[in-house]
Design a protein around this motif. Structure first.
Motif, short mmCIF file in Angstrom:
data_model
loop_
_atom_site.label_atom_id
_atom_site.label_comp_id
_atom_site.label_asym_id
_atom_site.label_seq_id
_atom_site.Cartn_x
_atom_site.Cartn_y
_atom_site.Cartn_z
N SER A 20 0.86 -1.18 0.00
CA SER A 20 0.00 0.00 0.00
C SER A 20 0.90 1.23 0.00
CB SER A 20 -0.90 0.02 1.24
OG SER A 20 -1.75 -1.10 1.26
N GLU A 21 0.65 2.13 -0.91
CA GLU A 21 1.47 3.34 -0.99
C GLU A 21 0.57 4.57 -1.06
OE1 GLU A 21 5.30 5.10 -3.47
OE2 GLU A 21 4.59 3.07 -3.85
N GLY A 22 0.85 5.53 -0.16
CA GLY A 22 0.13 6.79 -0.15
C GLY A 22 -1.33 6.67 0.23
N LYS A 23 -1.70 5.63 0.94
CA LYS A 23 -3.11 5.44 1.30
C LYS A 23 -3.38 5.93 2.71
CE LYS A 23 -3.92 1.65 -1.85
NZ LYS A 23 -4.30 0.25 -2.01
N THR A 24 -4.64 6.24 2.97
CA THR A 24 -5.08 6.67 4.29
C THR A 24 -5.99 5.59 4.86
OG1 THR A 24 -4.95 8.99 3.69
CG2 THR A 24 -6.36 8.43 5.56
N PHE A 25 -5.68 5.15 6.07
CA PHE A 25 -6.49 4.15 6.76
C PHE A 25 -7.10 4.82 7.98
CE2 PHE A 25 -3.18 1.97 4.48
CZ PHE A 25 -3.79 0.83 3.97
N ARG A 26 -8.42 4.68 8.14
CA ARG A 26 -9.12 5.28 9.28
C ARG A 26 -9.94 4.21 9.99
NH1 ARG A 26 -9.86 9.84 5.72
NH2 ARG A 26 -8.61 11.55 6.53
N ILE A 38 3.94 2.24 2.48
CA ILE A 38 4.87 3.29 2.10
C ILE A 38 4.11 4.61 2.07
CG2 ILE A 38 6.45 4.11 0.32
CD1 ILE A 38 6.60 1.05 -0.50
N LYS A 39 4.56 5.56 2.88
CA LYS A 39 3.95 6.90 2.97
C LYS A 39 2.44 6.83 3.17
CE LYS A 39 7.55 8.94 0.14
NZ LYS A 39 7.90 9.62 -1.10
N CYS A 40 2.03 5.95 4.07
CA CYS A 40 0.62 5.81 4.41
C CYS A 40 0.32 6.55 5.70
CB CYS A 40 0.24 4.34 4.56
SG CYS A 40 0.30 3.41 3.01
N VAL A 58 7.37 2.39 5.88
CA VAL A 58 8.32 3.39 5.37
C VAL A 58 7.63 4.74 5.24
CG1 VAL A 58 9.88 3.97 3.48
CG2 VAL A 58 9.51 1.57 4.10
N GLY A 59 8.08 5.72 6.00
CA GLY A 59 7.54 7.07 5.90
C GLY A 59 6.07 7.18 6.24
N CYS A 60 5.60 6.35 7.16
CA CYS A 60 4.18 6.35 7.53
C CYS A 60 3.93 7.25 8.74
CB CYS A 60 3.73 4.92 7.86
SG CYS A 60 3.76 3.82 6.44
#
Length: 143
Positions: A20-26, A38-40, A58-60
């Motif tokens: 998963s890259e650049g995703k938002t989890f709520r 990655i960047k999540c 990574v970068g989360c």
């Protein structure tokens, strides 16, 4: 930022679908074994590690998230607790000193082989009284 992804959408087989890259989890529970994030961004999530292939984070960003352990990971924590309570506190403390120093970061990541165990799995109900009990595995007399 991308559209929020529900935790159930994040599951998948062990392959590129587990990235998963650049995703938002709520909200909800996110199982992280064998996953790459990655960047999540994670908000109000329960992050669950069950002792499989370690995740890559990574970068989360994490906001108001909790970490929980299950499966083999909780068995390992129970074993360490039993060692500590049984007099092997120096062994456990040295293990965690190694963790803090990063001594275990170079261990190759391989999916654990599934083995038949001669004993049954613990009850699936997390409120079962045996799930909270930490057995005294060893007893070493103190000098």
């Amino acid at each position: 930022m991308s559209d929020p992804v529900q935790p159930s959408d994040a599951e998948g087989p062990y392959d590129q679908n587990r990235r998963s890259e650049g995703k938002t989890f709520r909200g909800g529970q996110i199982r992280v074994d064998g996953r790459q994030f990655i960047k999540c961004t994670f908000t109000d999530c329960q992050m669950v590690y069950e002792g499989g292939l370690p995740p890559a984070l990574v970068g989360c960003y994490f906001t108001n998230c909790q970490w929980a352990f299950g499966g083999s990971a909780i068995h390992t924590l129970g074993f360490l607790s039993g060692l500590y309570a049984g007099g092997f506190d120096d062994l456990v403390e040295n293990t965690f000193r190694g963790v803090r120093k990063g001594q275990f970061l170079d261990i190759p990541f391989e999916e654990p082989a599934q083995k038949e165990t001669p004993y049954p799995e613990p009850p699936a109900n997390p409120t079962h009284p045996l799930m909270k009990r930490v057995p005294r595995l060893f007893k070493v007399p103190k000098n």
